[in-house]
Design a protein around this motif. Structure first.
Motif, PDB file in Angstrom:
ATOM      1  N   SER A  31       0.831  -1.206   0.000  1.00  0.00           N
ATOM      2  CA  SER A  31       0.000   0.000   0.000  1.00  0.00           C
ATOM      3  C   SER A  31       0.864   1.253   0.000  1.00  0.00           C
ATOM      4  O   SER A  31       2.060   1.191   0.291  1.00  0.00           O
ATOM      5  CB  SER A  31      -0.890   0.016   1.250  1.00  0.00           C
ATOM      6  OG  SER A  31      -0.075   0.154   2.412  1.00  0.00           O
ATOM      7  N   HIS A  32       0.208   2.385  -0.293  1.00  0.00           N
ATOM      8  CA  HIS A  32       0.876   3.684  -0.180  1.00  0.00           C
ATOM      9  C   HIS A  32       1.487   3.832   1.208  1.00  0.00           C
ATOM     10  O   HIS A  32       2.649   4.219   1.354  1.00  0.00           O
ATOM     11  CB  HIS A  32      -0.147   4.813  -0.361  1.00  0.00           C
ATOM     12  CG  HIS A  32      -0.202   5.370  -1.726  1.00  0.00           C
ATOM     13  ND1 HIS A  32      -1.368   5.805  -2.277  1.00  0.00           N
ATOM     14  CD2 HIS A  32       0.744   5.612  -2.646  1.00  0.00           C
ATOM     15  CE1 HIS A  32      -1.140   6.270  -3.477  1.00  0.00           C
ATOM     16  NE2 HIS A  32       0.137   6.151  -3.721  1.00  0.00           N
ATOM     17  N   ARG A  33       0.679   3.554   2.214  1.00  0.00           N
ATOM     18  CA  ARG A  33       1.114   3.714   3.605  1.00  0.00           C
ATOM     19  C   ARG A  33       2.331   2.832   3.900  1.00  0.00           C
ATOM     20  O   ARG A  33       3.302   3.268   4.503  1.00  0.00           O
ATOM     21  CB  ARG A  33      -0.024   3.388   4.560  1.00  0.00           C
ATOM     22  CG  ARG A  33       0.304   3.625   6.022  1.00  0.00           C
ATOM     23  CD  ARG A  33      -0.897   3.412   6.934  1.00  0.00           C
ATOM     24  NE  ARG A  33      -2.058   4.195   6.558  1.00  0.00           N
ATOM     25  CZ  ARG A  33      -2.231   5.491   6.798  1.00  0.00           C
ATOM     26  NH1 ARG A  33      -1.279   6.157   7.412  1.00  0.00           N
ATOM     27  NH2 ARG A  33      -3.329   6.111   6.426  1.00  0.00           N
ATOM     28  N   GLY A  34       2.279   1.591   3.472  1.00  0.00           N
ATOM     29  CA  GLY A  34       3.396   0.677   3.708  1.00  0.00           C
ATOM     30  C   GLY A  34       4.671   1.130   3.020  1.00  0.00           C
ATOM     31  O   GLY A  34       5.769   1.026   3.592  1.00  0.00           O
ATOM     32  N   ILE A  35       4.539   1.631   1.811  1.00  0.00           N
ATOM     33  CA  ILE A  35       5.713   2.123   1.080  1.00  0.00           C
ATOM     34  C   ILE A  35       6.295   3.333   1.801  1.00  0.00           C
ATOM     35  O   ILE A  35       7.512   3.412   2.027  1.00  0.00           O
ATOM     36  CB  ILE A  35       5.347   2.473  -0.383  1.00  0.00           C
ATOM     37  CG1 ILE A  35       4.906   1.215  -1.140  1.00  0.00           C
ATOM     38  CG2 ILE A  35       6.533   3.144  -1.089  1.00  0.00           C
ATOM     39  CD1 ILE A  35       4.221   1.495  -2.472  1.00  0.00           C
ATOM     40  N   ALA A  36       5.438   4.271   2.188  1.00  0.00           N
ATOM     41  CA  ALA A  36       5.896   5.476   2.885  1.00  0.00           C
ATOM     42  C   ALA A  36       6.588   5.104   4.201  1.00  0.00           C
ATOM     43  O   ALA A  36       7.670   5.635   4.513  1.00  0.00           O
ATOM     44  CB  ALA A  36       4.727   6.423   3.135  1.00  0.00           C
ATOM     45  N   GLY A  40      10.438   5.676   5.084  1.00  0.00           N
ATOM     46  CA  GLY A  40      10.669   6.712   6.090  1.00  0.00           C
ATOM     47  C   GLY A  40      10.319   8.106   5.597  1.00  0.00           C
ATOM     48  O   GLY A  40      11.012   9.078   5.914  1.00  0.00           O
ATOM     49  N   VAL A  41       9.248   8.187   4.806  1.00  0.00           N
ATOM     50  CA  VAL A  41       8.807   9.489   4.290  1.00  0.00           C
ATOM     51  C   VAL A  41       7.358   9.724   4.715  1.00  0.00           C
ATOM     52  O   VAL A  41       6.627   8.771   4.998  1.00  0.00           O
ATOM     53  CB  VAL A  41       8.931   9.586   2.745  1.00  0.00           C
ATOM     54  CG1 VAL A  41      10.368   9.338   2.301  1.00  0.00           C
ATOM     55  CG2 VAL A  41       7.976   8.617   2.048  1.00  0.00           C
ATOM     56  N   PRO A  42       6.936  10.986   4.739  1.00  0.00           N
ATOM     57  CA  PRO A  42       5.525  11.249   5.060  1.00  0.00           C
ATOM     58  C   PRO A  42       4.616  10.651   3.990  1.00  0.00           C
ATOM     59  O   PRO A  42       4.977  10.590   2.805  1.00  0.00           O
ATOM     60  CB  PRO A  42       5.428  12.778   5.046  1.00  0.00           C
ATOM     61  CG  PRO A  42       6.822  13.299   5.007  1.00  0.00           C
ATOM     62  CD  PRO A  42       7.697  12.200   4.498  1.00  0.00           C
ATOM     63  N   LEU A  43       3.440  10.220   4.413  1.00  0.00           N
ATOM     64  CA  LEU A  43       2.480   9.645   3.485  1.00  0.00           C
ATOM     65  C   LEU A  43       2.160  10.608   2.338  1.00  0.00           C
ATOM     66  O   LEU A  43       1.989  10.193   1.196  1.00  0.00           O
ATOM     67  CB  LEU A  43       1.200   9.250   4.229  1.00  0.00           C
ATOM     68  CG  LEU A  43       0.128   8.529   3.432  1.00  0.00           C
ATOM     69  CD1 LEU A  43       0.681   7.257   2.778  1.00  0.00           C
ATOM     70  CD2 LEU A  43      -1.056   8.201   4.322  1.00  0.00           C
ATOM     71  N   GLY A  44       2.113  11.905   2.624  1.00  0.00           N
ATOM     72  CA  GLY A  44       1.838  12.906   1.595  1.00  0.00           C
ATOM     73  C   GLY A  44       2.861  12.905   0.471  1.00  0.00           C
ATOM     74  O   GLY A  44       2.563  13.307  -0.651  1.00  0.00           O
TER      75      GLY A  44
END
Length: 179
Positions: A31-36, A40-44
């Motif tokens: 997911s987007h969240r898992g990748i972020a 170690g980056v903000p979800l945005g």
């Protein structure tokens, strides 16, 4: 005033992390969240760089297929005789990174997507065309088609058989097709 931190190569790094997660967890559990989180980056940051998971998946698998095609083409281009081309095919089946557990998972994830979605079928069709063109440097078109299918099939068998068949089985199959 908010200062935006610029990280050169962040988009590329996010694609690398996405590839790692797909290899570890599969497409369905990436997911987007898992990748972020993994990067170690903000979800945005994900929405800044990508319109959604579909864009990420298309880019990950396009790059994966292009990289595999480049290695495949280079191996066959390096062969100067038909016998060397046959050995290159054996090496592709046994030594290429697609033969690794990671490569096996990624290729099967791509195949599953392509079976359901024509956007991914474009990627696999282009990949097969490049593979056959590389094989046609040494073999007629029909033999190239058979060898391409053999390579794919042996890859599946090698990934699932315990223990996987050895080089002699592959060498024999290539010899039978190229007679």
């Amino acid at each position: 005033m908010t200062v935006r931190r610029v990280e050169p190569g962040r988009r590329e790094r996010l694609l690398e992390v996405a590839t790692d997660l797909i290899a570890e967890r599969g497409v369905a559990r990436t997911s987007h969240r898992g990748i972020a989180e993994r990067a170690g980056v903000p979800l945005g940051s994900m929405t800044y760089h990508f319109s959604g998971m579909e864009e990420i998946l298309r880019e990950v698998f396009t790059r994966f297929a292009e990289d595999a095609s480049a290695r495949f083409s280079a191996a066959l281009a390096a062969a100067s005789t038909r016998a060397e081309a046959c050995e290159a095919v054996v090496a592709i089946v046994h030594d290429d990174s697609l033969a690794s557990p990671r490569g096996t998972v990624l290729v099967h994830e791509l195949y599953a997507l392509a079976a359901r979605d024509s956007a991914y079928r474009v990627i696999t069709t282009r990949w097969m065309a490049r593979s056959r063109a590389a094989l046609e440097l040494h073999f007629d078109a029909e033999t190239a088609r058979h060898l391409d299918a053999l390579i794919e099939g042996l890859g599946v068998h090698r990934a699932l058989e315990t223990p996987p068949a050895g080089r002699e089985v592959t060498r024999d199959a290539v010899a039978r097709i190229t007679r």
